[in-house]
Write an enzyme that holds these catalytic residues in place. Structure first.
Site, PDB file in Angstrom:
ATOM      1  N   LYS A  39       1.004  -1.266  -0.056  1.00 37.36           N
ATOM      2  CA  LYS A  39      -0.007  -0.257  -0.095  1.00 37.36           C
ATOM      3  C   LYS A  39       0.854   1.030   0.370  1.00 37.36           C
ATOM      4  O   LYS A  39       0.483   2.778  -0.814  1.00 37.36           O
ATOM      5  CB  LYS A  39      -0.947   0.183   0.753  1.00 37.36           C
ATOM      6  CG  LYS A  39      -2.069   1.146   1.535  1.00 37.36           C
ATOM      7  CD  LYS A  39      -2.884   0.942   2.390  1.00 37.36           C
ATOM      8  CE  LYS A  39      -3.931  -0.286   2.208  1.00 37.36           C
ATOM      9  NZ  LYS A  39      -4.917  -0.233   3.290  1.00 37.36           N
ATOM     10  N   ARG A 109      -3.873   2.607   8.597  1.00 35.48           N
ATOM     11  CA  ARG A 109      -3.866   1.213   7.577  1.00 35.48           C
ATOM     12  C   ARG A 109      -2.584   0.626   7.901  1.00 35.48           C
ATOM     13  O   ARG A 109      -1.966   0.952   7.194  1.00 35.48           O
ATOM     14  CB  ARG A 109      -4.187   1.880   6.375  1.00 35.48           C
ATOM     15  CG  ARG A 109      -5.766   2.041   5.868  1.00 35.48           C
ATOM     16  CD  ARG A 109      -5.455   2.517   4.893  1.00 35.48           C
ATOM     17  NE  ARG A 109      -6.547   4.056   3.990  1.00 35.48           N
ATOM     18  CZ  ARG A 109      -8.129   3.641   4.145  1.00 35.48           C
ATOM     19  NH1 ARG A 109      -7.849   2.278   3.708  1.00 35.48           N
ATOM     20  NH2 ARG A 109      -8.829   4.950   3.679  1.00 35.48           N
ATOM     21  N   GLY A 118      -8.208  -7.476   4.200  1.00 36.60           N
ATOM     22  CA  GLY A 118      -8.741  -7.798   5.579  1.00 36.60           C
ATOM     23  C   GLY A 118      -8.666  -8.308   6.786  1.00 36.60           C
ATOM     24  O   GLY A 118      -9.024  -8.887   7.708  1.00 36.60           O
ATOM     25  N   MET A 120      -5.167  -7.718   8.302  1.00 36.95           N
ATOM     26  CA  MET A 120      -5.313  -6.431   9.536  1.00 36.95           C
ATOM     27  C   MET A 120      -5.534  -5.150   9.510  1.00 36.95           C
ATOM     28  O   MET A 120      -7.254  -5.457   9.065  1.00 36.95           O
ATOM     29  CB  MET A 120      -3.425  -6.570   9.439  1.00 36.95           C
ATOM     30  CG  MET A 120      -2.424  -7.045   9.342  1.00 36.95           C
ATOM     31  SD  MET A 120      -0.954  -7.319   9.047  1.00 36.95           S
ATOM     32  CE  MET A 120      -1.070  -6.292   7.309  1.00 36.95           C
ATOM     33  N   ARG A 353      -3.569  -1.882  -5.969  1.00 39.14           N
ATOM     34  CA  ARG A 353      -1.974  -2.629  -6.535  1.00 39.14           C
ATOM     35  C   ARG A 353      -2.823  -3.712  -7.450  1.00 39.14           C
ATOM     36  O   ARG A 353      -3.654  -3.873  -7.612  1.00 39.14           O
ATOM     37  CB  ARG A 353      -1.882  -2.718  -4.691  1.00 39.14           C
ATOM     38  CG  ARG A 353      -4.312  -3.969  -4.033  1.00 39.14           C
ATOM     39  CD  ARG A 353      -3.754  -3.822  -2.932  1.00 39.14           C
ATOM     40  NE  ARG A 353      -5.565  -4.218  -3.086  1.00 39.14           N
ATOM     41  CZ  ARG A 353      -5.727  -4.785  -1.597  1.00 39.14           C
ATOM     42  NH1 ARG A 353      -5.046  -4.607  -0.632  1.00 39.14           N
ATOM     43  NH2 ARG A 353      -7.076  -4.603  -1.315  1.00 39.14           N
ATOM     44  N   HIS A 475     -16.186  -8.903   1.686  1.00 36.62           N
ATOM     45  CA  HIS A 475     -14.424  -9.172   2.116  1.00 36.62           C
ATOM     46  C   HIS A 475     -14.838 -11.205   1.424  1.00 36.62           C
ATOM     47  O   HIS A 475     -13.661 -11.678   1.350  1.00 36.62           O
ATOM     48  CB  HIS A 475     -14.911 -10.046   3.378  1.00 36.62           C
ATOM     49  CG  HIS A 475     -13.844 -10.142   4.267  1.00 36.62           C
ATOM     50  ND1 HIS A 475     -14.081 -11.654   4.713  1.00 36.62           N
ATOM     51  CD2 HIS A 475     -12.436 -10.163   4.835  1.00 36.62           C
ATOM     52  CE1 HIS A 475     -13.073 -12.307   5.253  1.00 36.62           C
ATOM     53  NE2 HIS A 475     -12.316 -11.600   5.444  1.00 36.62           N
ATOM     54  N   SER A 801      14.406 -42.797 -10.007  1.00 39.06           N
ATOM     55  CA  SER A 801      13.450 -42.126  -9.892  1.00 39.06           C
ATOM     56  C   SER A 801      13.049 -42.305  -8.072  1.00 39.06           C
ATOM     57  O   SER A 801      13.112 -42.819  -7.154  1.00 39.06           O
ATOM     58  CB  SER A 801      12.205 -42.651 -10.783  1.00 39.06           C
ATOM     59  OG  SER A 801      10.927 -41.935 -10.658  1.00 39.06           O
ATOM     60  N   CYS A 879       9.360 -39.123  -8.603  1.00 42.26           N
ATOM     61  CA  CYS A 879       7.537 -40.019  -8.520  1.00 42.26           C
ATOM     62  C   CYS A 879       7.568 -39.560  -7.586  1.00 42.26           C
ATOM     63  O   CYS A 879       6.310 -40.044  -6.923  1.00 42.26           O
ATOM     64  CB  CYS A 879       8.028 -40.220  -9.418  1.00 42.26           C
ATOM     65  SG  CYS A 879       8.195 -42.232  -8.441  1.00 42.26           S
ATOM     66  N   TYR A 899      13.174 -34.620 -15.336  1.00 42.59           N
ATOM     67  CA  TYR A 899      11.602 -34.437 -15.487  1.00 42.59           C
ATOM     68  C   TYR A 899      11.262 -34.924 -13.983  1.00 42.59           C
ATOM     69  O   TYR A 899      11.635 -35.468 -12.613  1.00 42.59           O
ATOM     70  CB  TYR A 899      11.400 -35.381 -16.350  1.00 42.59           C
ATOM     71  CG  TYR A 899      11.335 -37.197 -15.685  1.00 42.59           C
ATOM     72  CD1 TYR A 899      10.561 -37.834 -14.912  1.00 42.59           C
ATOM     73  CD2 TYR A 899      12.171 -38.242 -15.935  1.00 42.59           C
ATOM     74  CE1 TYR A 899      10.360 -39.098 -14.430  1.00 42.59           C
ATOM     75  CE2 TYR A 899      12.939 -39.148 -15.819  1.00 42.59           C
ATOM     76  CZ  TYR A 899      11.600 -39.689 -14.721  1.00 42.59           C
ATOM     77  OH  TYR A 899      11.563 -41.454 -14.355  1.00 42.59           O
TER      78      TYR A 899
HETATM   79  C1  PEP Z   1       7.059 -42.991  -2.944  1.00 48.37           C
HETATM   80  O1  PEP Z   1       7.505 -43.808  -2.431  1.00 48.37           O
HETATM   81  O2  PEP Z   1       7.218 -41.742  -3.481  1.00 48.37           O
HETATM   82  C2  PEP Z   1       6.626 -43.182  -4.436  1.00 48.37           C
HETATM   83  C3  PEP Z   1       6.463 -42.785  -5.623  1.00 48.37           C
HETATM   84  O3  PEP Z   1       6.072 -45.125  -4.369  1.00 48.37           O
HETATM   85  P1  PEP Z   1       4.870 -45.209  -3.061  1.00 48.37           P
HETATM   86  O4  PEP Z   1       4.528 -43.381  -2.942  1.00 48.37           O
HETATM   87  O5  PEP Z   1       3.741 -45.967  -3.838  1.00 48.37           O
HETATM   88  O6  PEP Z   1       5.594 -45.979  -2.185  1.00 48.37           O
END
Ligand code: PEP
Ligand code: MG
Length: 926
Positions: A39, A109, A118, A120, A353, A475, A801, A879, A899
Site C-alpha cells: 500500500k 492503515r 482484510g 490486519m 495494487r 470480504h 526415480s 515420482c 523430469y
Molecule cells: C514414493 O515412495 O515416493 C513412491 C512414489 O512410491 P509409493 O508412494 O508407491 O510408495
C-alpha cells in the site's frame, strides 16, 4: 518556505534516530514494497506520478519488526519521526492535528509487502474528540456529518485498539434506527448521532475499563501499536500459513489525511478493478456507494452500485477515474485494484495494487496483455501462480445432476457469482464449527450473513462460501477468489439467522438448517438444496491456458511426466501435456475385482507350482494392462511412444489379503456359533496363512525389491507382461521405451540380483521381437541408504526415480500413514506449550507435501551427484507426491533432474512451475 522548514523537521528527527523509520509518500516509490509494504509503495508511486492522493506517510516494516524485537516498544526515534511527518501533513493540508478550528483527521492503515486483504487492522477518522468535532461542524457546516464521523471513529477504535465487542455498538445503532423509523445508518439524524457518540464512549469505557482517549496523540500512538500488533493476530497468521507468506516480513503503517465520502450526495467511495477480476474481461469493474465511507463498501452492509452508474451520478469524476485507472494499468502492466473517495465532487485515489484475481482471469489477462503488447510471454508465464492453474481444472456441476435438482425445484436462490467453481457440502453457519468439521474431512459450505476477517479460519477449510450480503468486492468474495473457492455472495434471496443455525428463503417457507446439504455454483451464483454431483473442467476448451502453458514449455528445462496406473489416466495425462509416465504402480491392477482372487491364490500358494499357475493366469491380464498404457502414450501419427516407467510389485502382500483382525473375529464367531464346520475350516486355514506372513512393521518389511527377491517369479511374470506387450506393439511399428523400475532398493546387491534375474527374460523377449524394443532397468531411490550409496547403485541402473514419499518417511522416521493425523500437522501449525503465549512451530511446512530441502533434499542432491559421477547417462526423475508441488519442482529444477512426475491433474501446474523455476534461475544467474 514553510514546506522546506518542516521537511527539515523530519530530516532532523531521522538524524537523531538510529534509522529512518518514516517515509513521506513523496519519498517512496513502487520498488520499495519490502520497506513500505504494498500500500505504501503504491500510494507513493501515485503521489509521485502527480495523481490526486491525500498527503500522508508510511512507518516502515522495519519499524514493525523492531517493535516486536523490543518487547512491543516503538523503536528509538519512531515517534519523533511520526510527529515530524505529521507536521508536514499539517502544512500540506493547512490543517492541525487536534486543532479545534481546522482539525486534521487521519486514517491509520496496515499494509504488508504482500496484500493480505482484510486480515490486519485499519482505523479511520482518527483525531476526533469533543473539541475537534466542533471544528469539523464549523468547517463543514454539517453537524450530522461530524457526529457520524465521530461515532464511526469510536466504534472502529474500540474494536481495533481497545478490543471491545462490536456487537454492543451495533445494538445501539439498531435501537436508534428503530426509534427514528429509519432503515440505514445514513438516515440517523444528527441529534441522535450526538447521543450515540455519548453512549459509544460509555460502552468503550465499560468494556475496556478505562476512559475513551480524548488526546489525539494518544489515539494515534495506540492505533499505530494496534496495527503493528495486528500483524500477529490469528487470522493474519492463518492467512500467511495458507498462502506461504513468511511471518517475519512485518507490516508497514500508513497514516494519511482523511478525505470524506460521506459528505452528501456529491461524495462517495468505492473500489474498482481495471479489468474484471472474475473473468479477466477488459472493462472497468467495481462498485461504489454515494455518501459513504470506505468500510461501508467492503463490509457489505449496504449494497453498492456498479461503477458504470457513476457515469450518471458524477460524470466528471467518472471520466477522470477512468483515465487514471487506464494510466495506472499501463504504468504497472497489470490489473489494478483501486480504492477511491470522492469528497464533494473531488476525486482522491487512496490505493492502487495489483488485483487479486481468480484463475480464469489470471490466465486470460496474462494472455491478453501479451497480445496487447503490454507484457512478454515470459512475463505472462511468471505472473500466473501454478496453483491457480489448478483452479481452472476445478469441478463444476454434473449436468444431469443439476437438471434433476432443477426439475425437483431445488434451486433456492441466486446471488452474485463471486468466485467460480462448484461445491456441495453441509451448510454450516459458524466459522469455528466449519473449521472443526472441515478439518475432520466433512464437506462444508460456510453460510454467513456476510463474512469478516474473523471467519477466515472457517473459510480456509470450506468447500464453498455463501453470503447473504455484500458485493463482488466484499470480504467473502475477495478472500474466496484468493483461495480459489467457489463463492456466492450478496444472495439477498436468503435470510441467515445465525442464532438459530438456519437460513430462510425469502418469499417461501423453505428453511435450511445447519448440517443439511446444499450446493453452490460460484460461476452462476446459484444456490441449491441438497447435493449436486460435480465434474471436472474441460481442459480441451481452455484455449488461453493452453497458450500460456505452450509458452511455459518454451522456458522450462524439466520434463513433466505423470504418475498413471490405468490407460485412462495416461490419456488424461497426455491431454494435459505430460511427456511420459514416470510411475505406473502395477499393484493397483492386482486389486481389480476379477484379479484379486488370483492374486490371493498366488500369495497363499504353498508350493512354487501353485504360485506359478496363479501367475500364469495373471500374465494375460497384466499384458493387456500394459498394452493399454503403452498405446495411450504413443503418438498415433508418428508411432513414437513416450517413455513409460513401470514399477514392479512394491507393497507388502497383506495389502492384498483380508484383514487378520477381521478374520480372527470371524473365526471366533463361527467357533462359538457351532455347526459351520466347512466354513470354519476354510477360514481357520486362511487365518493361519495370513498369520504366517504377518509383520510388525509391514512398511519396513517384506515389500519392494525384497518381495521380488523372495518370490522372483512375480517379477518375472511382470517383466514378461511388460515386454511382451511392448513387443506386440513394436510389431505394429510403434516405437516404445518401457522402463522397468525396481522399488525400495537399499543395497546395490539387491538391485544387482533382481536385474540379473530379469535380464535373461528381457533379453529373450527382446531378441524374439527382433531388437525392436528399447527397454531399460532402473531403480527408485527411496531409502536414505540408497541415496548414500548412489554411486554403487548407479552402476547397476539406467535410471533413478526419487520416491520422495518413502524417502521422506524413512529420512524423518515419520510414518506416512499416521504422522499427519497424530502430530505432524501440529508441528506445522504450532504446538501449544504451557507457559508460552505463542505457539511453537517445529516445521515450516508438511514435508510430505513440500520437499524438505535441508534433509531429504540433501540426500537427493547427493544421490544425483554420486549417481552421475559414475554413470553420466543416468536419467533422473522424481515420482513422489512432491513432483506436483511448485516449491519442490523448483528444487528439482535447481539440482538438474531430468523430469518430475506427478498426478495427471497436476501436470499443468508442473509445466508452469518448471518454467518459472527455470526463469528464476536464469534471473539469479544474470
Ligand atoms: C514414493 O515412495 O515416493 C513412491 C512414489 O512410491 P509409493 O508412494 O508407491 O510408495
Ligand atoms: Mg515408495
Amino acid at each position: 518556505m514553510t514546506q522546506q522548514v518542516t521537511h527539515q523537521g523530519l530530516d532532523e528527527a531521522v538524524r537523531q534516530s538510529p534509522k529512518k523509520w518514516v517515509y513521506l509518500f513523496s519519498e517512496g516509490n513502487a520498488t520499495m514494497r519490502n520497506l513500505l509494504g504494498g500500500k505504501g509503495a503504491g500510494v507513493s508511486e501515485m503521489t509521485n506520478a502527480g495523481l490526486p492522493v491525500p498527503p500522508g506517510f508510511t512507518i516502515t516494516t522495519e519499524a514493525c519488526n523492531a517493535y516486536y524485537e523490543h518487547q512491543k516498544q516503538f523503536p528509538l526515534g519512531t515517534w519523533d519521526q511520526v510527529l515530524a511527518a505529521l507536521h508536514i501533513i499539517e502544512t500540506q493540508t493547512g490543517k492541525g492535528f487536534g486543532s479545534r478550528e481546522n482539525p486534521l483527521l487521519v486514517s491509520v492503515r496496515s499494509g504488508a509487502k504482500f496484500s493480505m486483504p482484510g486480515m490486519m487492522d485499519t482505523v479511520l477518522n482518527l483525531g476526533i474528540n469533543d473539541e475537534t468535532v466542533q471544528g469539523l461542524i464549523a468547517l463543514t457546516n454539517d453537524e450530522r456529518f461530524a457526529y457520524d464521523a465521530y461515532r464511526r471513529f469510536i466504534q472502529m477504535f474500540s474494536k481495533i485498539v481497545l478490543d471491545t465487542d462490536p456487537h454492543d455498538f451495533e445494538l445501539v445503532l439498531e435501537h436508534y434506527k428503530n426509534n427514528a423509523g429509519v432503515l440505514t445508518d445514513a438516515d440517523i439524524p444528527a441529534s441522535d448521532l450526538k447521543q450515540i457518540v455519548g453512549e459509544f464512549k460509555q460502552i468503550a469505557e465499560r468494556q475496556s475499563g478505562e476512559p475513551f482517549p480524548t488526546d489525539v496523540f494518544q489515539q494515534l500512538h495506540k492505533a499505530i501499536e494496534a496495527v503493528f500488533s495486528s500483524w500477529n493476530n490469528k487470522r493474519a497468521i492463518d492467512y500467511r500459513n495458507f498462502n506461504r507468506i513468511p511471518h517475519n516480513l512485518g507490516t508497514a503503517v500508513n497514516i494519511q489525511s482523511m478525505v470524506f465520502g460521506n459528505m452528501g450526495n456529491t461524495s462517495g467511495t468505492g473500489v474498482a478493478f481495471t479489468r474484471n477480476p472474475a473473468t479477466g474481461e477488459k472493462v472497468l469493474y467495481g462498485e461504489y456507494l454515494l455518501n459513504a465511507q470506505g468500510e461501508d463498501v467492503v463490509a457489505g452492509i449496504r449494497t453498492p452500485s456498479p461503477i458504470s452508474r457513476l457515469q450518471q451520478d458524477l460524470p466528471g469524476v467518472y471520466e477522470q477515474f477512468k483515465e487514471i485507472a487506464n494510466r495506472l494499468e499501463q504504468h504497472y502492466h497489470d490489473i489494478q485494484d483501486l480504492e477511491f473517495t470522492v469528497e464533494q465532487g473531488r476525486l482522491y485515489m487512496l490505493q492502487t495494487r495489483s488485483a487479486k484475481r481468480n484463475a480464469g482471469a489470471a490466465v486470460k489477462v496474462a494472455v491478453d496483455m501479451v497480445e496487447e503488447g503490454l507484457i512478454t510471454p515470459e512475463e505472462a508465464v511468471k505472473r500466473v501462480e501454478p496453483s491457480q492453474v489448478y483452479q481452472l481444472l476445478l469441478p463444476r456441476f454434473e449436468d444431469a445432476s443439476k437438471r434433476r435438482a432443477e426439475a425437483e425445484g431445488r434451486l433456492l436462490a441466486k446471488g452474485l457469482n463471486a468466485s467460480p467453481g462448484a461445491a456441495y457440502g453441509k451448510a454450516i453457519f459458524d466459522a469455528d464449527r466449519a473449521e472443526a468439521l472441515g478439518k475432520a474431512g466433512t464437506p462444508v459450505v460456510l453460510v454467513r450473513p456476510e463474512t469478516s476477517p474473523d471467519d477466515v479460519h472457517g473459510m480456509l477449510v470450506a468447500r464453498g462460501i455463501l453470503t447473504a450480503r455484500g458485493g463482488a468486492t466484499s470480504h467473502a468474495a475477495v478472500v474466496a477468489r484468493g483461495l480459489g473457492l467457489p463463492c456466492v455472495a450478496g444472495c439477498e434471496e436468503i435470510r441467515v439467522h445465525e442464532a438459530e443455525h438456519l437460513f430462510r428463503v425469502v418469499g417461501s417457507d423453505v428453511v435450511i438448517h445447519e448440517g443439511e446439504d446444499i450446493s453452490i455454483d460460484g460461476a452462476t451464483g446459484e444456490v441449491f438444496a441438497g447435493m449436486i454431483k460435480t465434474v471436472e473442467a474441460d481442459f480441451a476448451n481452455e484455449t488461453d491456458l493452453k497458450k500460456l502453458l505452450d509458452w511455459a514449455d518454451m522456458f522450462r528445462h524439466l520434463g513433466v511426466w505423470a504418475n498413471a496406473d490405468y490407460p485412462r489416466d495416461a490419456q488424461r495425462a497426455v491431454a494435459f501435456g505430460a511427456q511420459g509416465i514416470g510411475l505406473c504402480r502395477t499393484e493397483h491392477m492386482f486389486m481389480e475385482p476379477e484379479r484379486l482372487p488370483i492374486v490371493q491364490k498366488m500369495i497363499l500358494a504353498p508350493t512354487y507350482e501353485e504360485r506359478q499357475s496363479a501367475l500364469d493366469q495373471l500374465l494375460p491380464f497384466q499384458r493387456s494392462d500394459f498394452k493399454g498404457i503403452f498405446e495411450a502414450m504413443v503418438n498415433p501419427r508418428t508411432g513414437e511412444g513416450y517413455p513409460v516407467v513401470i514399477r514392479l510389485i512394491d507393497p507388502p502382500l497383506h495389502e492384498f489379503l483380508p484383514s487378520y483382525e477381521d478374520l480372527l473375529v470371524e473365526v471366533t464367531r463361527l467357533e462359538t456359533l457351532g455347526g459351520h464346520e466347512a466354513e470354519l475350516k476354510e477360514k481357520t486355514a486362511l487365518l493361519e496363512a495370513i498369520g504366517a506372513i504377518r509383520e510388525m512393521n509391514p512398511m519396513l518389511g517384506l515389500r519392494g525389491c525384497r518381495l521380488g527377491l523372495t518370490f522372483p517369479e512375480i517379477n518375472v511374470m511382470q517383466t514378461r507382461a511388460i515386454l511382451e506387450a511392448a513387443a506386440e506393439l513394436a510389431a505394429q511399428g510403434k516405437k516404445l521405451h518401457p522402463k522397468i523400475m525396481i522399488p525400495l532398493v537399499g543395497h546395490v546387491n539387491e538391485l544387482k540380483e533382481v536385474r540379473r534375474q530379469l535380464q535373461t527374460v528381457a533379453d529373450e523377449i527382446a531378441e524374439k521381437s527382433g531388437g525392436r524394443i528399447d527397454y531399460k532397468f532402473g531403480t527408485m531411490i527411496e531409502l536414505p541408504r540408497a541415496a548414500l550409496t548412489a554411486d554403487k547403485i548407479a552402476r547397476e541402473a539406467d535410471f533413478f526415480s526419487f520416491g520422495t514419499n518413502d524417502l521422506t518417511q524413512t529420512t524423518f522416521g515419520f510414518s506416512r500413514d499416521d504422522a499427519e493425523g497424530k502430530f505432524l500437522l501440529h508441528y506445522v501449525d504450532g504446538l501449544d506449550v504451557p507457559g508460552l503465549k505463542d505457539k511453537v512451530k517445529i516445521l515450516p511446512s508438511n514435508p510430505f507435501q513440500t520437499l524438505d530441502r535441508e534433509g531429504v533434499g540433501q540426500l537427493i542432491q547427493m544421490a544425483v551427484e554420486k549417481g552421475r559421477s559414475v554413470n553420466p547417462h543416468l536419467e533422473l526423475g522424481i515420482c513422489g507426491e512432491h513432483g506436483g508441488d511448485p516449491d519442490s519442482i523448483e528444487f528439482c529444477s535447481e539440482i538438474g533432474l531430468d523430469y518430475v512426475s506427478c498426478s495427471p491433474f497436476r501436470v499443468p501446474i508442473a509445466r508452469l512451475a518448471a518454467a518459472q523455476a527455470a526463469l528464476s534461475h536464469a534471473e539469479k544467474d544474470r
